[in-house]
Write a protein that holds these residues in place. Structure first.
Motif, PDB file in Angstrom:
ATOM      1  N   ARG A 161       4.389  11.478  13.306  1.00  0.00           N
ATOM      2  CA  ARG A 161       5.614  11.032  12.624  1.00  0.00           C
ATOM      3  C   ARG A 161       6.204  12.114  11.739  1.00  0.00           C
ATOM      4  N   GLU A 162       5.362  12.795  10.964  1.00  0.00           N
ATOM      5  CA  GLU A 162       5.845  13.811  10.049  1.00  0.00           C
ATOM      6  C   GLU A 162       6.577  14.919  10.808  1.00  0.00           C
ATOM      7  N   LYS A 163       5.977  15.393  11.893  1.00  0.00           N
ATOM      8  CA  LYS A 163       6.594  16.439  12.706  1.00  0.00           C
ATOM      9  C   LYS A 163       7.914  15.961  13.295  1.00  0.00           C
ATOM     10  N   GLU A 164       7.921  14.745  13.821  1.00  0.00           N
ATOM     11  CA  GLU A 164       9.137  14.196  14.420  1.00  0.00           C
ATOM     12  C   GLU A 164      10.268  14.082  13.405  1.00  0.00           C
ATOM     13  N   TYR A 176       3.118   5.017   4.484  1.00  0.00           N
ATOM     14  CA  TYR A 176       4.554   5.035   4.218  1.00  0.00           C
ATOM     15  C   TYR A 176       5.290   4.489   5.430  1.00  0.00           C
ATOM     16  N   ASP A 177       6.346   3.710   5.199  1.00  0.00           N
ATOM     17  CA  ASP A 177       7.208   3.329   6.309  1.00  0.00           C
ATOM     18  C   ASP A 177       8.089   4.535   6.650  1.00  0.00           C
ATOM     19  N   ASP A 178       8.804   4.471   7.761  1.00  0.00           N
ATOM     20  CA  ASP A 178       9.566   5.635   8.231  1.00  0.00           C
ATOM     21  C   ASP A 178      10.625   6.089   7.227  1.00  0.00           C
ATOM     22  N   THR A 212       0.836  -1.203   0.000  1.00  0.00           N
ATOM     23  CA  THR A 212       0.000   0.000   0.000  1.00  0.00           C
ATOM     24  C   THR A 212       0.870   1.253   0.000  1.00  0.00           C
ATOM     25  N   GLY A 213       1.968   1.242   0.742  1.00  0.00           N
ATOM     26  CA  GLY A 213       2.885   2.389   0.764  1.00  0.00           C
ATOM     27  C   GLY A 213       3.489   2.659  -0.597  1.00  0.00           C
ATOM     28  N   THR A 214       3.861   1.597  -1.313  1.00  0.00           N
ATOM     29  CA  THR A 214       4.432   1.752  -2.647  1.00  0.00           C
ATOM     30  C   THR A 214       3.384   2.279  -3.626  1.00  0.00           C
ATOM     31  N   ASN A 269      12.370  10.137   3.220  1.00  0.00           N
ATOM     32  CA  ASN A 269      12.831  10.498   1.876  1.00  0.00           C
ATOM     33  C   ASN A 269      11.881  11.456   1.170  1.00  0.00           C
ATOM     34  N   ILE A 270      10.572  11.249   1.308  1.00  0.00           N
ATOM     35  CA  ILE A 270       9.634  12.138   0.627  1.00  0.00           C
ATOM     36  C   ILE A 270       9.609  13.509   1.289  1.00  0.00           C
ATOM     37  N   LEU A 271       9.778  13.570   2.603  1.00  0.00           N
ATOM     38  CA  LEU A 271       9.824  14.875   3.269  1.00  0.00           C
ATOM     39  C   LEU A 271      11.074  15.650   2.860  1.00  0.00           C
TER      40      LEU A 271
END
Length: 93
Positions: free
Chosen positions: A76-79, A48-50, A13-15, A55-57
């Motif tokens: 997670r995004e903020k961290e 998405y996995d971590d 699903t992430g891919t 990488n995308i961020l």
């Protein structure tokens, strides 16, 4: 890595979400002639996995001149943004 095509349904699903994001970004560039239109991302990275998220961020942080509005119910995004030292504005609702 082999050169065989894989059916989209066979991917994680992430891919699949990553492929869809790449398509949306490419289509936006084509439609708006590479004008930096704002991106609205609503829980786009939930699957998405971590490592993929990191990488995308990093990639999105290099989108100079483009406003990115990222809506999520996760931390997670903020961290990861904090860990990477990427500048952002945070609004908690």
């Amino acid at each position: 890595i082999n050169d065989q095509y894989q059916s989209l349904e066979k991917l994680s699903t992430g891919t699949i979400d990553q492929v869809y994001l790449a398509l949306r970004l490419s289509i936006a560039d084509l439609i708006y002639n590479k004008t930096k239109v704002p991106l609205l991302l609503d829980d786009t990275f939930a699957y998405y996995d971590d490592e993929r998220l990191k990488n995308i961020l990093i990639y999105l942080s290099k989108e100079n001149g483009r406003q990115i509005l990222l809506f999520t119910c996760h931390n997670r995004e903020k961290e990861i943004l904090d860990e990477l030292g990427i500048s952002y504005n945070y609004i908690a609702l």
